[in-house]
Motif scaffolding. Sequence first.
Motif, PDB file in Angstrom:
ATOM      1  N   ILE A  39     -18.497-154.676 -35.741  1.00 30.77           N
ATOM      2  CA  ILE A  39     -18.006-153.299 -35.644  1.00 30.77           C
ATOM      3  C   ILE A  39     -17.816-152.705 -37.044  1.00 30.77           C
ATOM      4  O   ILE A  39     -18.168-151.542 -37.300  1.00 30.77           O
ATOM      5  CB  ILE A  39     -16.693-153.260 -34.841  1.00 30.77           C
ATOM      6  N   GLY A  74     -25.603-155.094 -28.735  1.00 36.29           N
ATOM      7  CA  GLY A  74     -24.494-154.161 -28.739  1.00 36.29           C
ATOM      8  C   GLY A  74     -24.807-152.970 -29.619  1.00 36.29           C
ATOM      9  O   GLY A  74     -25.122-153.132 -30.804  1.00 36.29           O
ATOM     10  N   GLY A  75     -24.733-151.781 -29.066  1.00 41.00           N
ATOM     11  CA  GLY A  75     -25.035-150.569 -29.826  1.00 41.00           C
ATOM     12  C   GLY A  75     -25.257-149.405 -28.880  1.00 41.00           C
ATOM     13  O   GLY A  75     -25.254-149.569 -27.658  1.00 41.00           O
ATOM     14  N   ASP A  76     -25.479-148.224 -29.440  1.00 46.16           N
ATOM     15  CA  ASP A  76     -25.687-147.062 -28.575  1.00 46.16           C
ATOM     16  C   ASP A  76     -27.083-147.111 -27.947  1.00 46.16           C
ATOM     17  O   ASP A  76     -27.955-147.885 -28.368  1.00 46.16           O
ATOM     18  CB  ASP A  76     -25.464-145.758 -29.339  1.00 46.16           C
ATOM     19  N   GLY A  98     -23.738-153.065 -24.170  1.00 40.56           N
ATOM     20  CA  GLY A  98     -22.773-151.980 -24.331  1.00 40.56           C
ATOM     21  C   GLY A  98     -22.667-151.577 -25.788  1.00 40.56           C
ATOM     22  O   GLY A  98     -23.641-151.652 -26.535  1.00 40.56           O
ATOM     23  N   ASP A  99     -21.478-151.149 -26.194  1.00 36.58           N
ATOM     24  CA  ASP A  99     -21.258-150.696 -27.567  1.00 36.58           C
ATOM     25  C   ASP A  99     -21.361-151.846 -28.565  1.00 36.58           C
ATOM     26  O   ASP A  99     -21.396-153.024 -28.189  1.00 36.58           O
ATOM     27  CB  ASP A  99     -19.876-150.044 -27.678  1.00 36.58           C
ATOM     28  N   THR A 102     -20.326-155.866 -28.270  1.00 39.34           N
ATOM     29  CA  THR A 102     -20.427-156.487 -26.952  1.00 39.34           C
ATOM     30  C   THR A 102     -21.510-157.571 -26.912  1.00 39.34           C
ATOM     31  O   THR A 102     -21.425-158.497 -26.109  1.00 39.34           O
ATOM     32  CB  THR A 102     -20.712-155.440 -25.854  1.00 39.34           C
TER      33      THR A 102
END
Length: 237
Positions: A39, A74-76, A98-99, A102
């Motif tokens: 993150i 994990g990412g947009d 997911g974001d 994740t």
Amino acid sequence: LPSSPHVQSVYTGDNGIFKTIQKDTLCMDSSTIDQTVSIEMANLAKQKGAAYMDTPVSGGVVAAQNGLLTFMCGGDGKSFARAEPFLSQMGKNVVHCGDVGTGQAAKICNNMLLGISMIGVSETMNLGEKLGLKPEMLAKIINTSSGRCWSSDTYNPVPGVIEGIPCNRQYAGGFGSSLMAKDLGLAQNAATSVKAATPLGSLAHQIYRLLAQSPEFQGKDFSVVYQFLKDQTAGSK
């Protein structure tokens, strides 16, 4: 990369990626690291006008050789759409979890289960051999019965049961015991942070910590836990 500090150094060090990264660059990191670090790297990438995804990978050496890996992403959605064509060249399963972060969550859950199951298979095979069962026969029964799992039918830790895997090379290569100890440690840290009960994960972590600290086992594939357990029972006679 092996762990969180390595990833942070590669991205943010004096000669790190973020020093010269161009706008709209997509970073895909397949390391298994702390979720918070993924993150953090994503936020730094965003400040540079770039994008970052955590894309940890699973499947082992055999799957890598055959392009059958699983990527947990994990990412947009936009970043995932850009990443998928590249990851699909190496993996059969490319999953958008997911974001950012994740993917790491999915990976440490998977590897916790993998560590637990490898210990379980190793204990079972060792017990069966001591009861007079041939390992090839016992593995065949397990793999057609309710005990079947990847650690038995694809990566059985007993030399000679399955060809082409590290146990047949004195456990050389593959996924190191030290890395398994690290991943199980990540799982325990995560479990503590969300107050999830993981007693078997905790025991698996302690066993792999012993292997990681042993000159005999630390450089070996994680399936060497079979030999470790076999040595314990041999020494108890």
